[in-house]
Scaffold this active site. Structure first.
Site, PDB file in Angstrom:
ATOM      1  N   SER A  91       0.795  -1.224   0.000  1.00  0.00           N
ATOM      2  CA  SER A  91       0.000   0.000   0.000  1.00  0.00           C
ATOM      3  C   SER A  91       0.830   1.276   0.000  1.00  0.00           C
ATOM      4  O   SER A  91       0.365   2.305  -0.483  1.00  0.00           O
ATOM      5  CB  SER A  91      -0.972  -0.010   1.174  1.00  0.00           C
ATOM      6  N   HIS A 147      -5.413  -2.897  -2.888  1.00  0.00           N
ATOM      7  CA  HIS A 147      -5.044  -1.907  -3.906  1.00  0.00           C
ATOM      8  C   HIS A 147      -4.930  -2.499  -5.306  1.00  0.00           C
ATOM      9  O   HIS A 147      -4.591  -1.782  -6.247  1.00  0.00           O
ATOM     10  CB  HIS A 147      -3.733  -1.219  -3.530  1.00  0.00           C
ATOM     11  N   LYS A 152     -11.792   1.544  -1.758  1.00  0.00           N
ATOM     12  CA  LYS A 152     -10.718   2.059  -2.602  1.00  0.00           C
ATOM     13  C   LYS A 152     -11.187   2.112  -4.056  1.00  0.00           C
ATOM     14  O   LYS A 152     -11.986   2.965  -4.392  1.00  0.00           O
ATOM     15  CB  LYS A 152      -9.457   1.251  -2.344  1.00  0.00           C
TER      16      LYS A 152
HETATM   17  C1  LIG Z   1      -6.821   0.200   3.304  1.00  0.00           C
HETATM   18  C2  LIG Z   1      -6.353  -1.161   3.584  1.00  0.00           C
HETATM   19  C3  LIG Z   1      -7.034  -1.987   4.480  1.00  0.00           C
HETATM   20  C4  LIG Z   1      -8.157  -1.467   5.327  1.00  0.00           C
HETATM   21  O1  LIG Z   1      -9.332  -1.379   4.623  1.00  0.00           O
HETATM   22  P1  LIG Z   1     -10.497  -0.447   5.182  1.00  0.00           P
HETATM   23  O2  LIG Z   1     -11.713  -0.910   4.497  1.00  0.00           O
HETATM   24  O3  LIG Z   1     -10.109   0.948   4.857  1.00  0.00           O
HETATM   25  O4  LIG Z   1     -10.543  -0.681   6.669  1.00  0.00           O
HETATM   26  C5  LIG Z   1      -6.617  -3.283   4.620  1.00  0.00           C
HETATM   27  N1  LIG Z   1      -5.563  -3.754   3.931  1.00  0.00           N
HETATM   28  C6  LIG Z   1      -4.858  -2.996   3.082  1.00  0.00           C
HETATM   29  C7  LIG Z   1      -3.695  -3.577   2.353  1.00  0.00           C
HETATM   30  C8  LIG Z   1      -5.228  -1.669   2.884  1.00  0.00           C
HETATM   31  O5  LIG Z   1      -4.528  -0.890   2.066  1.00  0.00           O
END
Ligand SMILES: *Cc1c(COP(=O)(O)O)cnc(C)c1O
Length: 405
Positions: free
Chosen positions: A196, A224, A256
């Site tokens: 990330s 991602h 995302k």
């Molecule tokens: C953003 C993210 C999460 C968390 O997801 P949310 O729905 O925002 O709680 C988990 N794992 C990774 C790799 C992330 O980038």
């Protein structure tokens, strides 16, 4: 201190005991001194290429809304229609009366999308990771994690009570060595699909082969990659031409690339049945509003069908990398819409981000502990809605900021 409540009864105000005060003060002062203090900014409108932050309109290069769906009219409309049909709150957890036909339909569509037998919705990715890892593992088991894994994966491993090992980033030789130390135990290897903060991909084919040969489980969190990688947006697995059989558990987030909110776990029918019984972050929490599930069904459909969004992103990434390399910007080896500009010291990252903001560009300085000590960076991200001219402008401004600071 005695306060008077509205109805005239004196009540005691509960203050934080004085013994906590030095902790707060020391901690806050230390963070400030180390340029690690964080503060929020107030965004007055929708997520998009332009955001109105603290009263100024800025071009946004730090959202995870990669496909530009967070404010798509059809997604917004689906949310509104969902609210008309279901109201706002789900009223309870999935195992009580909270599990609506909207959630169920979304789970089935996500299963079809990912190719896994079944999918279970969670309220957030953070909760999905805590829930699935702590349901699968306990004392006597082992969890092996890439050093750069997302905090929620690390926390899930710690919460599980399993023996916790981190291997150097992307180092499969080191991982193989750690795996061979625990042959008798149940072992689960855990990795981001796309890292990330660095934007690079895990070697999922290599991880998959290694785990299979050592009889270990493999959990990939593709927060991602889903929506972004692969012709149909099926993420890191599609990118590597892997089928669902190559990992034991796939975690995806909906906040995302899909532009909405929530998360899911994909796996076998038995895994999902087990999680429904055992994943505490699934059981003991309110189901997401069904209208959100309706909105996500539409964004999932758009994300799959409108492959131009992925093609555009890929074009923007290439353009950025070409220009950035011409300008000698310290970018990392990433082919995804996460393009970090490595700056080192936290103070420098803040300074460069401030300069960019004065020019009308919003990019976040990412500092420890989110990234390792000494590797503070600007985390630049792109959306399918950016224009190439905005990319060129961004590179010019970063280059200027670096030479003038
Ligand atoms: C953003 C993210 C999460 C968390 O997801 P949310 O729905 O925002 O709680 C988990 N794992 C990774 C790799 C992330 O980038």
């Amino acid at each position: 201190m005695l306060l008077r409540s509205g109805i005239g009864i004196p009540t005691r105000s509960i203050v934080i005991p004085a013994m906590f005060h030095p902790t707060f003060e020391n901690h806050l002062k230390t963070l400030e001194r180390q340029s690690l203090y964080r503060s929020r900014q107030i965004n007055a409108g929708p997520q998009g290429i332009h955001v109105d932050v603290d009263g100024r309109r800025l071009v946004n290069f730090c959202s995870n809304d990669y496909l530009g769906l967070a404010n798509h009219p059809a997604v917004v409309k689906a949310l509104q229609l969902g609210a008309d049909r279901y109201g706002v709150g789900s009223g309870s957890a999935h195992l009580i009366t909270g599990h609506c036909s909207a959630h169920h339909a979304l789970e089935e569509e996500l299963a079809a999308f990912t190719g896994f037998a079944r999918v279970l919705l969670f309220s957030t990715g953070y909760m999905a990771n805590l829930g699935v890892i702590s349901a699968l593992l306990g004392k006597g088991d082992r969890v092996l994690q890439d050093r750069l894994n997302h905090a929620s994966l690390l926390d899930g491993g710690l919460l599980s009570g399993a023996q916790f090992k981190r291997y150097p980033h992307a180092d499969l030789t080191a991982l193989a060595e750690i795996l061979s130390q625990g042959r008798e135990a149940r072992q689960l290897v855990v990795s981001d699909g796309v890292f990330s903060m660095d934007g690079d991909l895990a070697d999922v084919p290599g991880l998959s082969r290694l785990c299979e040969s050592r009889d270990a489980g493999l959990l990939v969190d593709d927060a991602h990659g889903l929506g972004v990688l692969g012709h149909h947006g099926r993420g890191v697995l599609e990118h590597f031409k892997l089928g669902p059989g190559s990992v034991s558990v796939l975690v995806g987030t909906l906040g995302k690339a899909f532009g909405t909110f929530g998360a899911f776990v994909a796996g076998s029918d038995q895994l999902i049945e087990y999680l429904i019984q055992r994943a505490r972050t699934y059981i003991y929490t309110t189901a997401i509003p069904p209208s959100l599930a309706e909105a996500t069904r539409v964004s999932l459909d758009l994300a799959q069908r409108e492959s131009w969004r992925r093609e555009k992103l890929s074009l923007l990434v290439q353009r950025f990398r070409g220009r950035a390399l011409e300008r000698d910007l310290p970018i990392l080896e990433s082919r995804t819409p996460i393009q970090p500009v490595l700056l080192g010291e936290s103070r420098r990252a803040i300074e460069i981000a401030d300069r960019l903001r004065r020019k009308g560009i919003l990019v976040m300085p990412i500092r420890p502990p989110t990234v390792p000590e000494g590797s503070a960076r600007l985390r630049v991200t792109f959306s399918a809605l950016h224009e190439e001219t905005q990319i060129d402008w961004l590179v010019e401004e970063i280059s200027d900021a670096l030479t003038n600071s």
